[in-house]
Design an enzyme around this catalytic site. Structure first.
Site, mmCIF file in Angstrom:
data_model
loop_
_atom_site.group_PDB
_atom_site.id
_atom_site.type_symbol
_atom_site.label_atom_id
_atom_site.label_comp_id
_atom_site.label_asym_id
_atom_site.label_seq_id
_atom_site.Cartn_x
_atom_site.Cartn_y
_atom_site.Cartn_z
ATOM 1 N N PHE A 92 0.833 -1.192 0.000
ATOM 2 C CA PHE A 92 0.000 0.000 0.000
ATOM 3 C C PHE A 92 0.875 1.252 0.000
ATOM 4 O O PHE A 92 1.842 1.338 0.759
ATOM 5 C CB PHE A 92 -0.902 -0.022 1.234
ATOM 6 C CG PHE A 92 -1.834 1.153 1.353
ATOM 7 C CD1 PHE A 92 -3.017 1.192 0.642
ATOM 8 C CD2 PHE A 92 -1.529 2.213 2.195
ATOM 9 C CE1 PHE A 92 -3.883 2.270 0.752
ATOM 10 C CE2 PHE A 92 -2.388 3.294 2.316
ATOM 11 C CZ PHE A 92 -3.571 3.316 1.587
ATOM 12 N N ASN A 194 -3.324 2.495 10.530
ATOM 13 C CA ASN A 194 -3.926 2.856 9.242
ATOM 14 C C ASN A 194 -4.324 1.544 8.568
ATOM 15 O O ASN A 194 -3.581 1.014 7.744
ATOM 16 C CB ASN A 194 -2.950 3.658 8.377
ATOM 17 C CG ASN A 194 -3.580 4.093 7.067
ATOM 18 O OD1 ASN A 194 -4.793 4.029 6.895
ATOM 19 N ND2 ASN A 194 -2.748 4.520 6.133
ATOM 20 N N PRO A 195 -5.500 1.007 8.933
ATOM 21 C CA PRO A 195 -5.879 -0.333 8.498
ATOM 22 C C PRO A 195 -6.580 -0.320 7.146
ATOM 23 O O PRO A 195 -6.915 0.754 6.622
ATOM 24 C CB PRO A 195 -6.863 -0.754 9.590
ATOM 25 C CG PRO A 195 -7.579 0.540 9.904
ATOM 26 C CD PRO A 195 -6.522 1.617 9.789
#
Length: 287
Positions: A92, A194-195
């Protein structure tokens, strides 16, 4: 070899990116030019003329960006706090709005000696490594469930140690596991998370849908499944006076504060907006 004005190359790049639907065409055009030239973006005005190969190199990257390949995949890095991290396929890409969550966490740590910090769903290691860089005496733990993300995090962690930063403690694990970090129960000063939080079926830009790992973006239960685990784990880990910050989808502006408020041990629940004024993260303290 005929030299050409750099500003014309940037203007053309901006037009191409704008036509392709890129949200920040001028910024991306300038960052691509800076990357090709090996200079900081702010120094571009000091380079009035460039050779044709430079224009060609800019054009090649602009063509890729116009196909909505993430800018960070083209340059190979993303920023967080005072550091840069290597990123690419399989991990990510950290977003600028997460800087606000980091700032809140670092403010909480001011005046605390040797604080214990845990970064849940660390991905590239961005938050954990930014904390270790800003707070050299912090003992920083980071965890992720994905092996590719952990490979990027380990690579970035090694690079930061080579640059002189304090090492972090990197773990493979599922934050839904009730035994994870059991040795840290009641000892943690700060939890950052920050999932994956985007509700399944949500329309996202091509940069996300085609390049970010889906499991790092989307979460079940309307985007709240991983957030629920993060809250439960944080309530167990935090010491009195410790703090928690969780990023969330802009549709979760009510849901996540409600989940945090339901935990008796957590107080001072506060919602925060991003730079665009959208609900973006929530903080709480252990009473």
């Amino acid at each position: 070899m005929k030299r050409q004005p750099l500003r014309l190359a940037i203007m053309e790049a901006t037009r191409i990116l704008d036509d392709a639907g890129v949200s920040s065409p001028r910024t991306d055009a300038e960052l691509i030019a800076a990357h090709v030239l090996g200079v900081e973006r702010g120094r571009l005005p000091l380079v009035p003329l460039v050779d044709s190969p430079v224009v060609d190199a800019i054009g090649q990257l602009v063509a890729q960006r116009a196909k909505r390949v993430p800018l960070q995949h083209l340059t190979g890095w993303a920023a967080m706090g005072g550091i840069t991290l290597d990123v690419g396929p399989g991990v990510f890409v950290p977003r600028p709005e997460t800087e606000l969550l980091l700032e809140w966490g670092l403010k909480l740590l001011r005046g605390r000696e040797y604080p214990v910090v845990v970064d849940l769903c660390t991905g590239s290691g961005a938050l954990a490594l930014a904390v270790a860089h800003a707070k050299a005496d912090a003992v920083v733990y980071a965890v992720d469930i994905d092996s590719q993300a952990l490979a990027w995090a380990r690579h970035n962690a090694d690079a930061r140690v080579a640059a002189g930063d304090t090492p972090i403690r990197l773990y493979s694990g599922d934050i839904g596991d009730p035994t994870i970090f059991a040795e840290l129960d009641g000892l943690v000063d700060l939890v950052l998370c920050n999932p994956p939080y985007v509700p399944p079926g949500t329309a996202v830009p091509p940069e996300v849908s085609q390049h970010d790992p889906a499991h790092a973006v989307f979460a079940q239960e309307g985007g709240l499944a991983v957030i629920r685990h993060a809250i439960a784990l944080s309530a167990r880990l935090l010491r009195p006076g410790g703090g928690l910050a969780i990023e969330h989808d802009d549709t979760h502006g009510t849901a996540v504060p409600t989940l945090l408020s339901a935990r008796r041990v957590l107080s001072s629940v506060e919602a925060h907006q991003d730079l665009a004024g959208r609900p973006r993260f929530v903080t709480a303290r252990r009473g």
